[in-house]
Design an enzyme around this catalytic site. Structure first.
Site, mmCIF file in Angstrom:
data_model
loop_
_atom_site.group_PDB
_atom_site.id
_atom_site.type_symbol
_atom_site.label_atom_id
_atom_site.label_comp_id
_atom_site.label_asym_id
_atom_site.label_seq_id
_atom_site.Cartn_x
_atom_site.Cartn_y
_atom_site.Cartn_z
ATOM 1 N N ARG A 37 0.823 -1.215 0.000
ATOM 2 C CA ARG A 37 0.000 0.000 0.000
ATOM 3 C C ARG A 37 0.848 1.251 0.000
ATOM 4 N NH1 ARG A 37 -5.144 1.374 -1.429
ATOM 5 N NH2 ARG A 37 -6.046 3.013 -0.090
ATOM 6 N N GLU A 45 -11.999 -21.992 27.812
ATOM 7 C CA GLU A 45 -10.878 -22.530 28.607
ATOM 8 C C GLU A 45 -10.551 -21.597 29.766
ATOM 9 O OE1 GLU A 45 -10.563 -26.142 26.917
ATOM 10 O OE2 GLU A 45 -10.067 -25.341 28.861
HETATM 11 C C1 8Z2 Z 1 -5.750 -29.308 20.414
HETATM 12 C C2 8Z2 Z 1 -6.399 -28.232 21.224
HETATM 13 C C3 8Z2 Z 1 -7.572 -27.650 20.536
HETATM 14 C C4 8Z2 Z 1 -8.152 -26.591 21.409
HETATM 15 C C5 8Z2 Z 1 -9.502 -26.129 20.910
HETATM 16 C C6 8Z2 Z 1 -10.145 -25.245 21.960
HETATM 17 C C7 8Z2 Z 1 -11.594 -24.969 21.631
HETATM 18 C C8 8Z2 Z 1 -12.281 -24.328 22.779
HETATM 19 C C9 8Z2 Z 1 -12.879 -25.349 23.685
HETATM 20 C C10 8Z2 Z 1 -13.310 -24.760 24.966
HETATM 21 C C11 8Z2 Z 1 -13.487 -25.553 26.012
HETATM 22 C C12 8Z2 Z 1 -13.877 -25.021 27.288
HETATM 23 O O1 8Z2 Z 1 -14.108 -23.836 27.464
HETATM 24 S S1 8Z2 Z 1 -13.906 -26.202 28.524
HETATM 25 C C13 8Z2 Z 1 -14.463 -25.363 29.948
HETATM 26 C C14 8Z2 Z 1 -13.390 -24.354 30.438
HETATM 27 N N1 8Z2 Z 1 -13.778 -23.887 31.714
HETATM 28 C C15 8Z2 Z 1 -12.933 -23.266 32.549
HETATM 29 O O2 8Z2 Z 1 -11.772 -23.034 32.243
HETATM 30 C C16 8Z2 Z 1 -13.485 -22.940 33.912
HETATM 31 C C17 8Z2 Z 1 -12.586 -21.941 34.630
HETATM 32 N N2 8Z2 Z 1 -12.725 -22.136 36.080
HETATM 33 C C18 8Z2 Z 1 -11.794 -22.920 36.754
HETATM 34 O O3 8Z2 Z 1 -10.821 -23.458 36.206
HETATM 35 C C19 8Z2 Z 1 -12.015 -23.077 38.239
HETATM 36 O O4 8Z2 Z 1 -13.406 -22.840 38.542
HETATM 37 C C20 8Z2 Z 1 -11.165 -22.042 39.061
HETATM 38 C C21 8Z2 Z 1 -11.393 -20.627 38.552
HETATM 39 C C22 8Z2 Z 1 -9.700 -22.440 38.927
HETATM 40 C C23 8Z2 Z 1 -11.592 -22.100 40.530
HETATM 41 O O5 8Z2 Z 1 -11.602 -23.466 40.871
HETATM 42 P P1 8Z2 Z 1 -11.930 -23.912 42.356
HETATM 43 O O6 8Z2 Z 1 -13.071 -23.097 42.857
HETATM 44 O O7 8Z2 Z 1 -12.050 -25.397 42.377
HETATM 45 O O8 8Z2 Z 1 -10.557 -23.589 43.077
HETATM 46 P P2 8Z2 Z 1 -10.120 -22.398 43.984
HETATM 47 O O9 8Z2 Z 1 -10.923 -22.438 45.234
HETATM 48 O O10 8Z2 Z 1 -10.051 -21.121 43.214
HETATM 49 O O11 8Z2 Z 1 -8.632 -22.871 44.261
HETATM 50 C C24 8Z2 Z 1 -8.401 -24.010 45.084
HETATM 51 C C25 8Z2 Z 1 -6.970 -24.448 44.832
HETATM 52 O O12 8Z2 Z 1 -6.897 -25.174 43.610
HETATM 53 C C26 8Z2 Z 1 -5.875 -24.639 42.793
HETATM 54 N N3 8Z2 Z 1 -6.251 -24.845 41.416
HETATM 55 C C27 8Z2 Z 1 -7.332 -24.352 40.786
HETATM 56 N N4 8Z2 Z 1 -7.354 -24.772 39.506
HETATM 57 C C28 8Z2 Z 1 -6.258 -25.563 39.341
HETATM 58 C C29 8Z2 Z 1 -5.741 -26.291 38.235
HETATM 59 N N5 8Z2 Z 1 -6.344 -26.282 37.019
HETATM 60 N N6 8Z2 Z 1 -4.614 -27.005 38.410
HETATM 61 C C30 8Z2 Z 1 -3.995 -27.008 39.622
HETATM 62 N N7 8Z2 Z 1 -4.434 -26.322 40.717
HETATM 63 C C31 8Z2 Z 1 -5.563 -25.609 40.560
HETATM 64 C C32 8Z2 Z 1 -5.840 -23.175 43.179
HETATM 65 O O13 8Z2 Z 1 -4.603 -22.601 42.809
HETATM 66 C C33 8Z2 Z 1 -6.007 -23.265 44.693
HETATM 67 O O14 8Z2 Z 1 -4.769 -23.635 45.214
HETATM 68 P P3 8Z2 Z 1 -4.444 -23.199 46.760
HETATM 69 O O15 8Z2 Z 1 -4.497 -21.693 46.789
HETATM 70 O O16 8Z2 Z 1 -3.071 -23.750 46.999
HETATM 71 O O17 8Z2 Z 1 -5.533 -23.842 47.597
HETATM 72 C C1 FAD Z 2 -16.713 -20.571 21.541
HETATM 73 C C2 FAD Z 2 -16.843 -21.244 22.873
HETATM 74 C C3 FAD Z 2 -16.572 -22.606 22.987
HETATM 75 C C4 FAD Z 2 -16.721 -23.255 24.207
HETATM 76 N N1 FAD Z 2 -16.505 -24.614 24.280
HETATM 77 C C5 FAD Z 2 -16.727 -25.251 25.451
HETATM 78 C C6 FAD Z 2 -16.562 -26.675 25.539
HETATM 79 O O1 FAD Z 2 -16.223 -27.332 24.563
HETATM 80 N N2 FAD Z 2 -16.811 -27.276 26.726
HETATM 81 C C7 FAD Z 2 -17.194 -26.570 27.840
HETATM 82 O O2 FAD Z 2 -17.414 -27.182 28.894
HETATM 83 N N3 FAD Z 2 -17.330 -25.203 27.795
HETATM 84 C C8 FAD Z 2 -17.108 -24.551 26.633
HETATM 85 N N4 FAD Z 2 -17.257 -23.184 26.563
HETATM 86 C C9 FAD Z 2 -17.707 -22.454 27.756
HETATM 87 C C10 FAD Z 2 -16.580 -21.641 28.360
HETATM 88 O O3 FAD Z 2 -15.659 -22.486 28.975
HETATM 89 C C11 FAD Z 2 -17.153 -20.640 29.372
HETATM 90 O O4 FAD Z 2 -17.969 -19.742 28.666
HETATM 91 C C12 FAD Z 2 -16.019 -19.910 30.085
HETATM 92 O O5 FAD Z 2 -15.401 -20.769 30.995
HETATM 93 C C13 FAD Z 2 -16.511 -18.656 30.803
HETATM 94 O O6 FAD Z 2 -17.457 -18.985 31.758
HETATM 95 P P1 FAD Z 2 -18.879 -18.223 31.786
HETATM 96 O O7 FAD Z 2 -19.453 -18.283 30.438
HETATM 97 O O8 FAD Z 2 -19.624 -18.757 32.937
HETATM 98 O O9 FAD Z 2 -18.505 -16.698 32.089
HETATM 99 P P2 FAD Z 2 -18.770 -15.916 33.461
HETATM 100 O O10 FAD Z 2 -17.869 -16.426 34.524
HETATM 101 O O11 FAD Z 2 -20.218 -15.853 33.704
HETATM 102 O O12 FAD Z 2 -18.195 -14.469 33.015
HETATM 103 C C14 FAD Z 2 -19.029 -13.329 32.915
HETATM 104 C C15 FAD Z 2 -18.258 -12.159 33.507
HETATM 105 O O13 FAD Z 2 -18.118 -12.382 34.901
HETATM 106 C C16 FAD Z 2 -16.767 -12.173 35.311
HETATM 107 N N5 FAD Z 2 -16.467 -13.016 36.477
HETATM 108 C C17 FAD Z 2 -16.892 -14.263 36.715
HETATM 109 N N6 FAD Z 2 -16.416 -14.710 37.895
HETATM 110 C C18 FAD Z 2 -15.673 -13.713 38.420
HETATM 111 C C19 FAD Z 2 -14.896 -13.555 39.623
HETATM 112 N N7 FAD Z 2 -14.796 -14.528 40.543
HETATM 113 N N8 FAD Z 2 -14.244 -12.381 39.807
HETATM 114 C C20 FAD Z 2 -14.317 -11.400 38.878
HETATM 115 N N9 FAD Z 2 -15.039 -11.475 37.742
HETATM 116 C C21 FAD Z 2 -15.697 -12.620 37.511
HETATM 117 C C22 FAD Z 2 -15.960 -12.598 34.091
HETATM 118 O O14 FAD Z 2 -14.658 -11.994 34.125
HETATM 119 C C23 FAD Z 2 -16.826 -12.038 32.949
HETATM 120 O O15 FAD Z 2 -16.503 -10.670 32.758
HETATM 121 C C24 FAD Z 2 -17.115 -22.513 25.347
HETATM 122 C C25 FAD Z 2 -17.359 -21.142 25.245
HETATM 123 C C26 FAD Z 2 -17.227 -20.505 24.010
HETATM 124 C C27 FAD Z 2 -17.516 -19.023 23.917
#
Ligand code: 8Z2
Ligand code: FAD
Length: 647
Positions: free
Chosen positions: A316, A430
């Site tokens: 560009r 995730e």
């Molecule tokens: C090929 C590819 C294609 C890839 C293609 C990808 C496509 C997209 C697919 C998407 C898939 C999804 O979204 S699947 C769904 C994804 N969902 C999520 O990720 C949910 C996020 N939430 C969480 O992970 C949990 O709720 C979290 C926020 C950690 C809170 O968990 P808890 O309440 O059980 O735990 P807490 O009370 O906060 O913490 C208790 C203790 O556990 C520890 N802890 C918590 N999580 C831990 C962990 N994962 N591993 C180790 N330790 C952990 C903390 O550090 C604390 O340690 P101490 O302080 O020492 O006690």
């Molecule tokens: C494209 C896509 C693909 C997915 N695929 C999968 C799958 O294959 N399998 C599966 O199981 N899930 C899947 N998910 C779900 C995904 O893992 C969740 O949407 C994600 O973990 C976020 O959780 P939530 O939707 O409850 O958001 P929420 O937690 O409700 O978030 C809403 C708002 O609240 C805030 N919030 C929440 N908790 C707190 C806190 N403690 N302190 C401060 N702020 C907070 C967040 O920061 C955010 O701003 C997918 C989602 C998408 C969009």
């Protein structure tokens, strides 16, 4: 003109060996040769055509994705690329090299298989993995519910043990317990790893994983008690609508006891809950695995956008013409460089930190086998923090690359709108990025609080062991080039992170209720977590653009003074001048085919304008000169106006 390389003059400026850099970017010569071979096969295979996606309706788009995924799997087998022959990369990535759009195979290979590998007993792995490897069953990861995603411990689906029949009864007790979002669930998966509350004899043992069959392997109909479907259209036109994110409810569905994933905890035939002395968080292991994969994904997505924006910025020209000469290439404007080159550096930085994170994850996985849980907190904090940092930066970076391409960046044929729409949910899935940074903050505050007990911080928090020194630190930068010394940059980033963590810990100590304090200070804690995660990336690669962007932190924490900040900015401008002649070569090193980039602006040959013009006429709207609807709606309007005008 066809066949002319309009970017040859740029490529000739390169001051390094692009072929060598291609190997660096790929990771090894073997990986480069494999990815190069696959990408060229895909580009030449009409089944993987993707320039028609924008015009397809949801059902055709989805069916087309199934066709591609099935063909990709057939090609993986034919080319002997499957795990049995080449452990180079998990199938998920090889298939994604063929089908670079969201598809059910992502979740089958990316989550369903790893969940069984990580949380299944040896017997369960022997039973289920061969079926999954041969795709005789197709699985998904059903954790998130309508009412809960971030808060895994708040999940409501129940798995109640029935000792009379030696089964679990899987049930959705409320509307909010409906499984909601799992990819591949809506229309394709025959099985799922379902996360549910384990209930034995009325007692709730928390969330565990269960293998549940969802559909018949004969007619693909949902099994009794299973209600299942797609959750509907998502952001963007094609984007993630090639994926059947689903909704699933259970009405007292029975599964054998041996379908609870029992590596971490077990339920005996008598209904006794056995929790071996392993951290309950191992049930989260699949999420940790995918988070580290997502960091590598970020470098790929960002590098695609940067490749498009860099090549187009070199093509560009706008303003600057003297005496009828050529106008200035927009890549020569310092503002374009200050927006583009940090993203070019980020793509490389994320590529390298992703390699390091894979090493960390592999190391912690080996340790877990030996029941050594010492690095589990570090692995959790690093995967959570780097997933959050890199996905936020990448989503913002793709949008910045769209803007760097001006109006043409907003065309679907630029490839950028689709790339953005597919990528942005990475900031949420995730683990929501803020929720994950708060996990990092907990880890940092805990580390600082344990210093007084003589606990020696290790791994990425090892710098905290030098807290006294870092709290006294002030940069001794005197001239711009001092900022080129890695240790000078590293110390500034360490001091900034340490001071922000300590400030949070000190403020927290003013609260009688630590959890109340944590909630009150959450925004500051997130910033401290970002500073720590940026240090991890910096200690692996790059820095000055971050320092410039976060100059406020560095000055307010006293690590550097305004003069040193302006020297850093001066050095940054010098670096941009060094990057400039190498920019196109640095993005050529990604070795992306035009097919993979899917962008007219990012074409290897830079032949943009003729191809943009050619592409426009392919739009269905141009099938007719007078558009549908004109005669019904516009012509009467015009005639009415004409009549009014004559009155
Ligand atoms: C090929 C590819 C294609 C890839 C293609 C990808 C496509 C997209 C697919 C998407 C898939 C999804 O979204 S699947 C769904 C994804 N969902 C999520 O990720 C949910 C996020 N939430 C969480 O992970 C949990 O709720 C979290 C926020 C950690 C809170 O968990 P808890 O309440 O059980 O735990 P807490 O009370 O906060 O913490 C208790 C203790 O556990 C520890 N802890 C918590 N999580 C831990 C962990 N994962 N591993 C180790 N330790 C952990 C903390 O550090 C604390 O340690 P101490 O302080 O020492 O006690
Ligand atoms: C494209 C896509 C693909 C997915 N695929 C999968 C799958 O294959 N399998 C599966 O199981 N899930 C899947 N998910 C779900 C995904 O893992 C969740 O949407 C994600 O973990 C976020 O959780 P939530 O939707 O409850 O958001 P929420 O937690 O409700 O978030 C809403 C708002 O609240 C805030 N919030 C929440 N908790 C707190 C806190 N403690 N302190 C401060 N702020 C907070 C967040 O920061 C955010 O701003 C997918 C989602 C998408 C969009």
């Amino acid at each position: 003109m066809e066949g002319v390389d309009h970017l040859a003059f740029e490529r000739n400026k390169a001051q390094f060996d692009v072929d060598e850099m291609k190997i660096v970017w790929a990771g090894s010569r073997e990986d480069f040769e494999l990815s190069d071979r696959i990408s060229r096969l895909v580009a030449s295979d009409p089944v993987f055509r993707k320039d028609d996606r924008a015009a397809l309706g949801r059902k055709e788009l989805f069916k087309n994705t199934l066709r591609k995924a099935a063909h990709a799997w057939k090609r993986v087998i034919e080319l002997r690329l499957s795990g049995e022959f080449s452990a180079l990369e998990p199938e998920a990535y090889k298939l994604r090299a063929f089908v670079d759009q969201p598809a059910f195979t992502d979740l089958h290979w990316g989550m369903f298989v790893p969940a069984i590998q990580g949380q299944g007993t040896d017997e369960q792995q022997q039973k289920w993995l061969p079926l999954a490897y041969r795709m005789q069953i197709i699985g998904c990861y059903a954790q998130t519910e309508l009412g809960h995603g971030s808060n895994v411990q708040g999940l409501e689906t129940t798995a109640t043990f029935d000792p009379k029949t030696d089964e679990f009864v899987i049930h959705s007790p409320t509307l909010t317990s409906s499984k909601w979002w799992p990819g591949g669930l809506g229309k394709v998966s025959t099985h799922a790893v379902v996360y549910a509350r384990l209930i034995i004899d009325g007692q709730d043992y928390g969330v565990h994983g269960f293998i549940v069959q969802l559909r018949s392997l004969d007619d693909h109909l949902p099994l009794p008690g299973i209600t299942i479907g797609d959750i509907g259209m998502k952001f963007g036109n094609a984007a993630y609508n090639t994926m059947d994110n689903g909704v699933l409810t259970f009405d007292h569905v029975r599964i054998p006891r041996n379908q609870m994933l029992m590596r971490v905890s077990q339920v005996t035939r008598e209904g006794k809950y056995v929790h071996s002395n392993v951290p309950r968080q191992l049930v989260y292991g699949t999420m940790v695995y995918v988070r580290q994969k997502i960091v590598a994904d970020a470098s790929v997505a960002l590098s695609r956008a940067v490749c498009i924006a860099t090549r187009y910025s070199a093509v560009r020209r706008q303003f600057g013409s003297h005496n009828g000469g050529l106008e200035t290439q927009v890549i020569d404007y310092k503002t374009q460089q200050s927006r583009l080159f940090p993203l070019l550096a980020s793509a490389y930085a994320f590529r390298f930190v992703g390699e390091w994170l894979l090493w960390l994850y592999t190391d912690v996985t080996e340790r877990l086998k030996a029941k050594d849980f010492s690095t589990l907190p570090e692995a959790h904090a690093c995967t959570a923090g780097l997933k959050s940092l890199t996905t936020t930066a990448t989503a913002d970076g793709i949008e910045e690359c769209r803007k760097l391409c001006g109006g043409h960046g907003y065309l679907c044929s630029s490839g950028l709108p689709e790339l953005f729409a597919v990528y942005v949910p990475a900031c949420t899935y995730e683990g929501d990025n803020i929720v994950l940074l708060l996990q990092v903050a907990r880890h940092l505050v805990k580390t600082v609080s344990q210093l007084s007990t003589g606990n020696k911080p290790v791994g990425t928090t090892a710098y905290m062991a030098r807290l006294e020194q870092l709290l006294q630190y002030h940069s001794d930068v005197k001239k711009a080039e001092d900022w080129l010394k890695p240790n000078v940059v590293l110390e500034a980033f360490e001091a900034r992170a340490a001071r922000m963590c300590v400030a949070c810990a000190q403020n927290l100590s003013k609260f009688s209720n630590p959890e109340e304090g944590f909630q009150e200070l959450a925004a500051d804690l997130v910033e401290a977590a970002v500073a720590h995660c940026q240090l991890i990336v910096v200690s692996n690669v790059y820095a000055l653009s971050l320092l410039h962007k976060h100059l406020g932190d560095f000055i307010s924490t006293g690590c550097i003074d305004p003069k040193q900040g302006s020297l850093a900015n001066e050095q940054l401008r010098n670096l941009y001048s060094q990057v400039r002649p190498n920019a196109v070569a640095l993005v050529d090193a990604y070795n992306y085919t035009d097919h993979y980039l899917g962008s007219i602006l990012g074409r290897y040959d830079g032949n943009v304008y003729p191809k943009l013009y050619e592409e426009a006429w392919k739009d269905p709207l141009n099938d007719s000169i007078v558009p549908d609807g004109f005669k019904e709606y516009i012509q009467p309007l015009l005639k009415q106006q004409l009549r009014n005008a004559r009155l």
